[in-house]
Each structure stands twice: as C-alpha cells, then as structure tokens.
Design an enzyme around this catalytic site. Structure first.
Site, PDB file in Angstrom:
ATOM      1  N   LYS A  84      89.752 -41.456 -50.288  1.00  0.00           N
ATOM      2  CA  LYS A  84      88.852 -40.913 -51.315  1.00  0.00           C
ATOM      3  C   LYS A  84      88.432 -39.495 -50.944  1.00  0.00           C
ATOM      4  CE  LYS A  84      84.925 -43.165 -49.031  1.00  0.00           C
ATOM      5  NZ  LYS A  84      84.203 -44.463 -48.961  1.00  0.00           N
ATOM      6  N   ARG A 182      74.100 -51.776 -52.649  1.00  0.00           N
ATOM      7  CA  ARG A 182      74.658 -50.640 -53.375  1.00  0.00           C
ATOM      8  C   ARG A 182      75.382 -51.151 -54.619  1.00  0.00           C
ATOM      9  NH1 ARG A 182      78.743 -46.402 -50.435  1.00  0.00           N
ATOM     10  NH2 ARG A 182      80.119 -48.216 -50.363  1.00  0.00           N
ATOM     11  N   HIS A 211      80.712 -54.568 -47.899  1.00  0.00           N
ATOM     12  CA  HIS A 211      80.640 -53.314 -47.140  1.00  0.00           C
ATOM     13  C   HIS A 211      79.396 -53.336 -46.275  1.00  0.00           C
ATOM     14  CE1 HIS A 211      81.823 -49.267 -46.219  1.00  0.00           C
ATOM     15  NE2 HIS A 211      80.776 -48.706 -46.763  1.00  0.00           N
ATOM     16  N   ARG A 267      89.640 -51.617 -43.814  1.00  0.00           N
ATOM     17  CA  ARG A 267      89.549 -50.364 -44.582  1.00  0.00           C
ATOM     18  C   ARG A 267      89.279 -49.221 -43.605  1.00  0.00           C
ATOM     19  NH1 ARG A 267      85.980 -53.820 -47.444  1.00  0.00           N
ATOM     20  NH2 ARG A 267      84.228 -52.480 -46.884  1.00  0.00           N
ATOM     21  N   TYR A 311      72.835 -11.039 -44.580  1.00  0.00           N
ATOM     22  CA  TYR A 311      71.642 -11.195 -45.423  1.00  0.00           C
ATOM     23  C   TYR A 311      70.398 -11.459 -44.588  1.00  0.00           C
ATOM     24  CZ  TYR A 311      74.669 -11.644 -49.524  1.00  0.00           C
ATOM     25  OH  TYR A 311      75.568 -11.418 -50.528  1.00  0.00           O
ATOM     26  N   CYS A 358      77.399 -16.270 -45.190  1.00  0.00           N
ATOM     27  CA  CYS A 358      77.372 -15.902 -46.608  1.00  0.00           C
ATOM     28  C   CYS A 358      78.229 -16.903 -47.395  1.00  0.00           C
ATOM     29  CB  CYS A 358      77.922 -14.493 -46.805  1.00  0.00           C
ATOM     30  SG  CYS A 358      77.202 -13.259 -45.709  1.00  0.00           S
ATOM     31  N   ASP A 360      81.132 -16.448 -48.821  1.00  0.00           N
ATOM     32  CA  ASP A 360      82.578 -16.337 -48.601  1.00  0.00           C
ATOM     33  C   ASP A 360      82.960 -15.684 -47.277  1.00  0.00           C
ATOM     34  OD1 ASP A 360      82.734 -16.966 -51.506  1.00  0.00           O
ATOM     35  OD2 ASP A 360      81.910 -14.945 -51.634  1.00  0.00           O
TER      36      ASP A 360
HETATM   37  C1  LIG Z   1      84.281 -45.083 -47.780  1.00  0.00           C
HETATM   38  C2  LIG Z   1      84.433 -46.535 -47.618  1.00  0.00           C
HETATM   39  C3  LIG Z   1      85.058 -47.074 -46.496  1.00  0.00           C
HETATM   40  C4  LIG Z   1      85.499 -46.240 -45.308  1.00  0.00           C
HETATM   41  O1  LIG Z   1      84.441 -46.161 -44.382  1.00  0.00           O
HETATM   42  P1  LIG Z   1      84.648 -45.369 -43.003  1.00  0.00           P
HETATM   43  O2  LIG Z   1      83.318 -45.447 -42.328  1.00  0.00           O
HETATM   44  O3  LIG Z   1      85.014 -43.983 -43.376  1.00  0.00           O
HETATM   45  O4  LIG Z   1      85.725 -46.070 -42.283  1.00  0.00           O
HETATM   46  C5  LIG Z   1      85.275 -48.425 -46.456  1.00  0.00           C
HETATM   47  N1  LIG Z   1      84.861 -49.216 -47.468  1.00  0.00           N
HETATM   48  C6  LIG Z   1      84.237 -48.743 -48.563  1.00  0.00           C
HETATM   49  C7  LIG Z   1      83.808 -49.678 -49.633  1.00  0.00           C
HETATM   50  C8  LIG Z   1      83.983 -47.397 -48.674  1.00  0.00           C
HETATM   51  O5  LIG Z   1      83.344 -46.926 -49.744  1.00  0.00           O
END
Ligand SMILES: *Cc1c(COP(=O)(O)O)cnc(C)c1O
Length: 425
Positions: A84, A182, A211, A267, A311, A358, A360
């Site tokens: 992602k 969540r 999660h 994951r 700046y 800055c 850029d």
């Molecule tokens: C982003 C995400 C992950 C990955 O988590 P990491 O800490 O980057 O390994 C796993 N599961 C879900 C649902 C996520 O949104």
C-alpha cells in the site's frame, strides 16, 4: 518612499510582454510556433538529468527481506506483501514483482486504485484491499479481480448481487475487530454476521483476519488479549459450520516476535522494506533497508561570518565553512522538523544540515578547516550527497529521522516516495 531607493520606481518596460517570447535568431522575428525539438529526444533526458535529487531502491534488499520471513513461516503458509501507499514510498509495481519473485504469494493494498495499478502492470497474484471500499467501487473490484475486506452486511449484499448479475463469485476477506477498534466485525459477533449474509450464493469467504494494535510494544498484555479473541472468533466460526478460509493476523512485528500468530498467512509490511516496526524486533531478525535518498550539490559558496542561511536566517555562518545547497526539500519528504537536526553524508563523512529545510531545497555546511589529519575536499557543484542511507561507516537511518520528528519510519518512507524519481538497483 524609502530615500535609499533614490526615487527608483521600477523598470521602464514592466508589463509590456506578459508572455516571454523567443526571438528566431535566423530571421530576427518573434515566433509563436513551438520550438523545433524532437519530442523523443526530450523524453530521453532521464529523470536524474532533470533534477539532482532521487530515491534509490535496492531490489536485492526487498528480496532478502522477503526470504527472511519466508524461511521463518515455511513453505505451507502464504505470504502477503503489503504494498500500500506505493509500497511505503518504494514503488508498488517494482516491489510487488520482486516480492512475488522472492516468495510472496499475495499482495495487500489500501485502495482500489492501488490495486488497479498492479493489475495494469500485468500482476496476476491475488490482491486484498485491507479495508472495505465504498460500495460505488464494487464494479472495479469485480472488473479487476481484486478482493475487498468486508465487515458490513450492506456492502456484502451489494457486492454479492453485483457479482451474481455477472455470473461471478464474490470472494472477500472478513475483518474481525479484536480490540484495535478501527474496522471489522466484533469478535463475538462474527457468527451472527455470517448468518446474516450467508444466504447469498455468490459470496465466498476467502479469508478471515484481524489486526494488532500493539504487536510492536514491549508490553504484550493487549496483544495477547487480541490474539485470544481472534482464536475465539475462528473457533466459533468453525463450530457454526463456516470455513474461515485463509486465517491471518500477523503484521511485521507479530510475525517476527510471535510465531504462533503465523496462522495461514503473514502480512509483511514495514519489514519488507528492511525497517523494524520497533526496537523490539531489532535483535530478532536481519533486515536490509531498501531505500536511500541521494542528491547532487547545486550551489556551494562561502558565506561571510555571521551572515544567515535559509528562511528566518536562524543559522549564522561561522565563516570557515562552505554552505552547500541540495535540491531536496520538505515537498520531497525531507520533513521540515528535521531542520538543523539531521546530517547529510558527503565523501563518507557526516555534515550538519543547516538552516530551515525549504520546500524544494536545503543547505548543509562543510567545515573546511583541518580536523586532525583530515581536511574535507572542497565541495563542488555536481558532487553527490547522501541524505538517507549508508556510505562506509557513516549512516543515516529513517529511524533516526523519525525519532527526531516524533513520528515513525513508515510515514517518512511514504513521504520520500512522493515526488523524487526512483532508481532501482
Ligand atoms: C499496513 C497493514 C499491515 C502491515 O503492517 P506492518 O507493520 O507494516 O507490517 C498489515 N495489516 C494491515 C491490515 C495493515 O493495514
């Protein structure tokens, strides 16, 4: 009027030409025709020849980090590479291909657009959207064969009916809320939820997941409560006759610290990129950071003693230094909170970034006085500088930067990916 301006009121020809025009030197006439450059030739000017700042991604590191987790979970389990946010700023297509070639089987994204980008790059692996998209995106899910996460009956039914109308199945993963609060169906309501939607023949439960909110923390009580609730939910589903499909819960931190959470799939997010979710995992696994950030000096000048830089002019030159400019700023992900609090690496040594970063550009100082036997070579326009990464013994990490900014490496990695060209090695 300020007397020191001596009556100066501006330039005589101001406002005469609102658009600059290029004189044709052969005829001496102005022309509004486009200049005659071969468009292919213009396209051939590479990103690195357009702007002297870039992100380098080491694909071998992606491979190494994929193999590290694959060797821990064995052949039987699946491995989902979380790509992602453009693969945490590393470039989703290239990272996804390398991860799939090195042992990953599944891809995880946040949005349907991210999934479509992968499909358009001819990636065929199963793709899971890690949250429930809006119902209006359902045709895209089916058109591009992308699985959604589901947790509301309305979405489930709409998804099933659209699929049914096309004579297709509607595969999905069920999100279970075990305490992060969540998204997801609460762990003790999962069976009721499934009974509510199970009449629909098109729906296919391909997986069930939760999660963790604290898998990276030293205190494990909350993590353990979540895991227990997840196991409870899976057991209830099985007892009620529902096949949960692929059962998964481990993010990087859990995958590294708690092998009992590997279930049917892991994951793998932040650690795919060689970063540690927290200091807890550091002693447990060898990861290689894939991202480094590079720039070339665009200006190098002596600034007289006590004159300011950037700046606000908060930094004042001690006189003995050369101030060097590099074309990277906070719009490139070089967080402004790092101003005067980070270093850059030049010729294998660290030098202080000075003055406000800055949008850029930013500056750093090179002290040209001898230090022991070492005297810096005078920096020149075009010399390469490392903003993030390792050169010999000198190293600047995303974790250093994140600590300074009061954030996590995840955020800074994403941001470095936003504007600079990426080079894959
Ligand atoms: C982003 C995400 C992950 C990955 O988590 P990491 O800490 O980057 O390994 C796993 N599961 C879900 C649902 C996520 O949104």
């Amino acid at each position: 009027m300020d007397d020191s301006l001596n009556g100066f009121t501006g330039f005589a020809n101001k406002g005469q030409h609102s658009v600059p025009r290029y004189v044709r030197r052969d005829t001496g006439t102005y022309s509004d025709e486009p200049l005659q450059f071969d468009p292919n030739q213009l396209q051939d000017i590479s990103p690195l020849d357009r702007r002297w700042a870039w992100v380098e991604i080491d694909l071998n590191a992606i491979k190494h980090n994929t193999q590290q987790i694959r060797s821990r979970i064995g052949r039987e389990r699946r491995l989902l590479a979380v790509v992602k946010s453009d693969a945490y700023g590393h470039g989703a297509v290239r990272v996804a291909k390398m991860a799939l070639n090195s042992g990953a089987d599944y891809l995880g994204v946040a949005t349907i657009s991210e999934a479509i980008e992968l499909r358009e790059a001819l990636i065929n692996a199963p793709i899971l959207i890690l949250s429930q998209p809006p119902e209006t995106a359902i045709p895209l899910l089916l058109g591009y064969k992308v699985m959604p996460t589901v947790y509301t009956p309305d979405f489930a039914i709409q998804y099933a009916e659209t699929a049914d109308a096309y004579g297709m199945d509607a595969p999905f993963h069920l999100a279970v809320n075990t305490g992060m609060n969540r998204i997801g169906v609460r762990f003790d309501e999962v069976v009721t939820f499934l009974q509510q939607i199970s009449f629909h023949r098109a729906l296919k439960l391909a997986g069930t997941f939760t999660h963790f909110a604290t898998a990276d923390e030293s205190e494990t009580l909350d993590f353990q409560r979540q895991f227990k609730r997840f196991v409870q939910a899976i057991n209830a589903m099985t007892a009620a006759g529902f096949d949960p499909g692929i059962v998964h819960c481990a993010n990087s931190a859990a995958a590294i610290r708690f092998p009992e959470t590997h279930c049917d799939m892991v994951r793998w997010g932040i650690s795919l990129y060689g970063l540690h979710p927290s200091s807890q995992t550091r002693p447990l696994i060898d990861l290689q950071p894939a991202m480094s950030v590079h720039a070339r000096i665009t200006d190098a000048r002596f600034v007289p003693m006590s004159e300011g830089v950037s700046y606000g002019l908060h930094y004042r030159s001690p006189g003995s230094v050369k101030i060097c400019t590099i074309p990277i700023g906070y719009a490139d992900g070089f967080n402004r909170l790092l101003s005067s609090k980070t270093d850059v690496i030049f010729q294998g040594r660290r030098y202080k970034q000075v003055g406000n970063i800055c949008m850029d550009q930013c500056m750093f100082e090179v002290d040209l006085r001898s230090r022991g036997s070492y005297r810096a070579r005078e920096p020149q326009i075009g010399d390469e500088v490392l903003v993030l990464g390792r050169q010999g013994d000198a190293v600047i990490t995303l974790d250093d930067m994140a600590n300074t900014c009061g954030t996590i490496s995840y955020e800074l990695a994403c941001n470095f990916g936003l504007r600079m060209p990426k080079v894959y090695v």
